[in-house]
Design a protein around this motif. Structure first.
Motif, PDB file in Angstrom:
ATOM      1  N   ALA A   1     -57.997 -31.931  36.876  1.00  0.00           N
ATOM      2  CA  ALA A   1     -58.562 -31.268  35.638  1.00  0.00           C
ATOM      3  C   ALA A   1     -57.303 -30.755  34.974  1.00  0.00           C
ATOM      4  N   ILE A   2     -57.372 -30.740  34.050  1.00  0.00           N
ATOM      5  CA  ILE A   2     -56.248 -30.024  33.045  1.00  0.00           C
ATOM      6  C   ILE A   2     -56.864 -28.826  32.679  1.00  0.00           C
ATOM      7  N   ILE A   3     -55.785 -27.718  33.322  1.00  0.00           N
ATOM      8  CA  ILE A   3     -56.240 -26.403  32.880  1.00  0.00           C
ATOM      9  C   ILE A   3     -55.018 -25.591  32.327  1.00  0.00           C
ATOM     10  N   VAL A   4     -55.378 -24.768  31.504  1.00  0.00           N
ATOM     11  CA  VAL A   4     -54.280 -23.731  30.831  1.00  0.00           C
ATOM     12  C   VAL A   4     -54.622 -22.134  31.221  1.00  0.00           C
ATOM     13  N   PRO A   5     -53.619 -21.323  30.950  1.00  0.00           N
ATOM     14  CA  PRO A   5     -54.101 -20.225  31.031  1.00  0.00           C
ATOM     15  C   PRO A   5     -55.072 -19.644  29.956  1.00  0.00           C
ATOM     16  N   LYS A   6     -55.660 -18.668  30.439  1.00  0.00           N
ATOM     17  CA  LYS A   6     -56.689 -18.238  29.336  1.00  0.00           C
ATOM     18  C   LYS A   6     -56.506 -17.602  28.157  1.00  0.00           C
ATOM     19  N   ASN A   7     -55.225 -16.966  27.735  1.00  0.00           N
ATOM     20  CA  ASN A   7     -54.387 -16.645  26.689  1.00  0.00           C
ATOM     21  C   ASN A   7     -53.689 -17.761  26.169  1.00  0.00           C
ATOM     22  N   SER A   8     -53.705 -19.214  26.659  1.00  0.00           N
ATOM     23  CA  SER A   8     -53.010 -20.062  26.126  1.00  0.00           C
ATOM     24  C   SER A   8     -53.169 -20.662  24.668  1.00  0.00           C
ATOM     25  N   PRO A   9     -52.313 -20.750  23.841  1.00  0.00           N
ATOM     26  CA  PRO A   9     -52.649 -21.230  22.650  1.00  0.00           C
ATOM     27  C   PRO A   9     -53.375 -22.571  22.436  1.00  0.00           C
ATOM     28  N   TYR A  10     -53.528 -23.474  23.550  1.00  0.00           N
ATOM     29  CA  TYR A  10     -54.190 -24.684  23.632  1.00  0.00           C
ATOM     30  C   TYR A  10     -55.655 -24.541  24.080  1.00  0.00           C
ATOM     31  N   ASN A  11     -56.304 -24.786  22.987  1.00  0.00           N
ATOM     32  CA  ASN A  11     -57.970 -24.800  23.332  1.00  0.00           C
ATOM     33  C   ASN A  11     -58.760 -26.030  23.569  1.00  0.00           C
ATOM     34  N   THR A  12     -57.949 -27.108  23.347  1.00  0.00           N
ATOM     35  CA  THR A  12     -58.630 -28.369  23.667  1.00  0.00           C
ATOM     36  C   THR A  12     -57.535 -29.370  24.065  1.00  0.00           C
ATOM     37  N   ILE A  13     -57.959 -30.475  24.806  1.00  0.00           N
ATOM     38  CA  ILE A  13     -57.099 -31.325  25.312  1.00  0.00           C
ATOM     39  C   ILE A  13     -55.993 -31.855  24.326  1.00  0.00           C
TER      40      ILE A  13
ATOM     41  N   ALA B   1     -45.382 -28.388  32.957  1.00  0.00           N
ATOM     42  CA  ALA B   1     -46.526 -29.018  33.807  1.00  0.00           C
ATOM     43  C   ALA B   1     -46.130 -28.152  35.422  1.00  0.00           C
ATOM     44  N   GLY B   2     -47.156 -27.490  35.933  1.00  0.00           N
ATOM     45  CA  GLY B   2     -46.747 -27.063  37.209  1.00  0.00           C
ATOM     46  C   GLY B   2     -47.664 -27.810  38.458  1.00  0.00           C
TER      47      GLY B   2
ATOM     48  N   HIS C   1     -41.493 -30.996  34.070  1.00  0.00           N
ATOM     49  CA  HIS C   1     -42.203 -30.988  35.536  1.00  0.00           C
ATOM     50  C   HIS C   1     -41.580 -29.741  36.353  1.00  0.00           C
ATOM     51  N   ILE C   2     -42.411 -28.947  36.676  1.00  0.00           N
ATOM     52  CA  ILE C   2     -42.066 -27.669  37.408  1.00  0.00           C
ATOM     53  C   ILE C   2     -42.889 -27.734  38.865  1.00  0.00           C
ATOM     54  N   THR C   3     -42.128 -27.919  40.101  1.00  0.00           N
ATOM     55  CA  THR C   3     -42.671 -28.265  41.242  1.00  0.00           C
ATOM     56  C   THR C   3     -42.925 -26.934  42.020  1.00  0.00           C
TER      57      THR C   3
ATOM     58  N   GLY D   1     -52.206 -24.248  45.625  1.00  0.00           N
ATOM     59  CA  GLY D   1     -52.156 -22.986  45.425  1.00  0.00           C
ATOM     60  C   GLY D   1     -51.007 -22.091  44.713  1.00  0.00           C
ATOM     61  N   PRO D   2     -49.966 -22.349  45.025  1.00  0.00           N
ATOM     62  CA  PRO D   2     -48.833 -21.721  44.307  1.00  0.00           C
ATOM     63  C   PRO D   2     -48.643 -22.159  42.778  1.00  0.00           C
ATOM     64  N   ALA D   3     -49.243 -23.394  42.618  1.00  0.00           N
ATOM     65  CA  ALA D   3     -48.970 -24.220  41.197  1.00  0.00           C
ATOM     66  C   ALA D   3     -50.173 -23.371  40.304  1.00  0.00           C
ATOM     67  N   LEU D   4     -51.325 -23.069  40.927  1.00  0.00           N
ATOM     68  CA  LEU D   4     -52.240 -22.320  40.273  1.00  0.00           C
ATOM     69  C   LEU D   4     -52.062 -20.772  39.925  1.00  0.00           C
ATOM     70  N   THR D   5     -51.367 -20.407  40.923  1.00  0.00           N
ATOM     71  CA  THR D   5     -50.861 -18.786  40.733  1.00  0.00           C
ATOM     72  C   THR D   5     -49.826 -18.912  39.537  1.00  0.00           C
ATOM     73  N   ALA D   6     -48.804 -19.809  39.608  1.00  0.00           N
ATOM     74  CA  ALA D   6     -47.960 -19.819  38.495  1.00  0.00           C
ATOM     75  C   ALA D   6     -48.600 -19.998  37.174  1.00  0.00           C
ATOM     76  N   THR D   7     -49.807 -20.638  36.926  1.00  0.00           N
ATOM     77  CA  THR D   7     -50.256 -20.991  35.758  1.00  0.00           C
ATOM     78  C   THR D   7     -50.979 -19.793  35.369  1.00  0.00           C
ATOM     79  N   LEU D   8     -51.713 -19.130  36.386  1.00  0.00           N
ATOM     80  CA  LEU D   8     -52.388 -17.780  36.008  1.00  0.00           C
ATOM     81  C   LEU D   8     -51.306 -16.576  35.507  1.00  0.00           C
ATOM     82  N   ALA D   9     -50.081 -16.838  35.939  1.00  0.00           N
ATOM     83  CA  ALA D   9     -48.956 -15.834  35.703  1.00  0.00           C
ATOM     84  C   ALA D   9     -48.348 -16.427  34.325  1.00  0.00           C
ATOM     85  N   GLY D  10     -48.689 -17.349  33.885  1.00  0.00           N
ATOM     86  CA  GLY D  10     -48.075 -17.675  32.518  1.00  0.00           C
ATOM     87  C   GLY D  10     -46.787 -18.656  32.746  1.00  0.00           C
ATOM     88  N   GLU D  11     -46.198 -19.091  34.071  1.00  0.00           N
ATOM     89  CA  GLU D  11     -45.109 -19.424  34.091  1.00  0.00           C
ATOM     90  C   GLU D  11     -44.904 -20.876  33.474  1.00  0.00           C
ATOM     91  N   VAL D  12     -46.179 -21.605  33.614  1.00  0.00           N
ATOM     92  CA  VAL D  12     -46.244 -22.994  33.080  1.00  0.00           C
ATOM     93  C   VAL D  12     -47.380 -23.159  31.970  1.00  0.00           C
TER      94      VAL D  12
END
Length: 336
Positions: free
Chosen positions: A126-138, A154-155, A180-182, A187-198
């Motif tokens: 599934a393709i997710i973005v932070p809740k404050n991301s400017p992207y609202n659609t795929i 992408a994380g 690509h950010i690995t 779990g860590p990739a998700l944490t990075a997404t929540l933090a806005g790192e990716v």
């Protein structure tokens, strides 16, 4: 008379030794089994492994200890198990996307055919973005990748991970590269997404289902071929609504299972067969799978090999054709 007694004693000792050896085989397991997860805690592979370990351990009458060994896109822990003594006490839990592509990533000359494998679950990307991301659609995300080739991040859990495959599908649709950010696991990739790192995370739906429901992340699309209802009123849409041409890639996601290098005795394998059968039908495991939106697709050793003939081909050639790897899958007898 003395000679006869000596002969009888020797025969009795020989019979006793054989009986003892037989009992040792039948007694397996007699100690804790280590189940290596080649990623950090919290990802899809880790979650599935822990649920299976609990149920299998109960059937086997022992503890199955989950050991997280992240590194090199899952190859470090996988190679540790590959190189360990094959005695039934060191096993691997892995996602088949990462596992079947290890040879074309240059990590090993061994393929899935050199392992005994039990497949348990499927989880779509599934393709997710932070809740404050400017992207609202795929469509927003794809447009950004096209406009900024190689800059949208992408994380994922690493090269060859389930998330990497999801990112490659997005790349194919966009016709432009991402950055690509690995990380050490889903779990860590998700944490990075929540933090806005990716900018986006293309990992597996099960890893962030709860966060989608709570609204802490936005799910732009799933790489399932159907829409998925996560909770009443919370539905994640298939990418096919926006990009029908993605049909050749979906459903895309991670198939997770238990593995051990070939060489274990058939008696021990039969016990693992029985434990796996109990585990994938265990109510606690089935409830866990439903909670995380896993599909339970149990396959025994022979069926898993047949399944992977097709699965490995799809996975390997997606990576090879995308230029993500340079080693031809045909080198390992993997055909289109």
């Amino acid at each position: 008379m003395r000679k006869t007694l000596v002969i009888c004693t020797v025969l009795l000792l020989a019979v006793g030794l054989c009986f003892a050896q037989g009992n040792t085989e039948e007694a397996y397991p007699t100690k804790t089994i280590n189940l290596t997860v080649p990623y950090g805690a919290g990802g899809t592979t880790d979650l599935t492994a822990r649920a299976l370990a609990n149920a299998m351990g109960q059937k086997l009458g022992t503890t199955i200890n989950v050991v997280n060994t992240p590194g090199a896109g899952g190859s470090a822990g996988s190679l540790n198990v590959q190189n360990a003594k094959v005695d039934g006490y060191t096993m691997l839990a892995n996602g088949m996307l990462a596992f079947t592509t290890m040879p074309i990533n240059g990590y090993t000359d061994k393929t899935y055919r050199d392992w005994d494998i039990w497949i348990a679950t499927f989880a779509p990307n599934a393709i997710i973005v932070p809740k404050n991301s400017p992207y609202n659609t795929i469509e927003d995300l794809i447009a950004a990748i096209k406009a900024n080739p190689g800059k949208i991040t992408a994380g994922t859990a690493g090269i060859g991970s389930g998330g990497h495959f999801g990112a490659e599908v997005i790349k194919a649709i966009a016709g432009a590269p991402y950055k690509h950010i690995t990380y050490a696991g889903g779990g860590p990739a998700l944490t990075a997404t929540l933090a806005g790192e990716v900018d986006f995370c293309p990992q597996l739906l099960a890893e962030y289902k709860d966060l989608i429901i709570s609204g802490d992340v936005k799910c732009l699309a799933t790489l399932s071929d159907t829409d998925i209802e996560l909770a009443p009123g919370v539905v994640v849409k298939s990418i096919l609504h926006s990009y029908p041409e993605a049909k050749k890639f979906v459903p895309m996601g991670e198939v997770t299972g238990i593995l051990i290098p070939k060489g274990l005795s058939e008696d021990k394998l039969a016990k693992l067969d029985a434990a796996f059968e109990v585990a994938v039908n265990d109510k606690a495991f089935l409830d866990f799978a439903a909670l995380k939106s896993f599909s339970v697709i149990p396959k025994g050793r022979a069926e898993s090999q047949k399944f992977l003939d097709s699965f490995a081909s799809k996975a390997c050639y997606l990576m090879y054709d995308a230029g993500a790897v340079s080693i031809d899958p045909a080198k390992f007898g993997i055909t289109r």
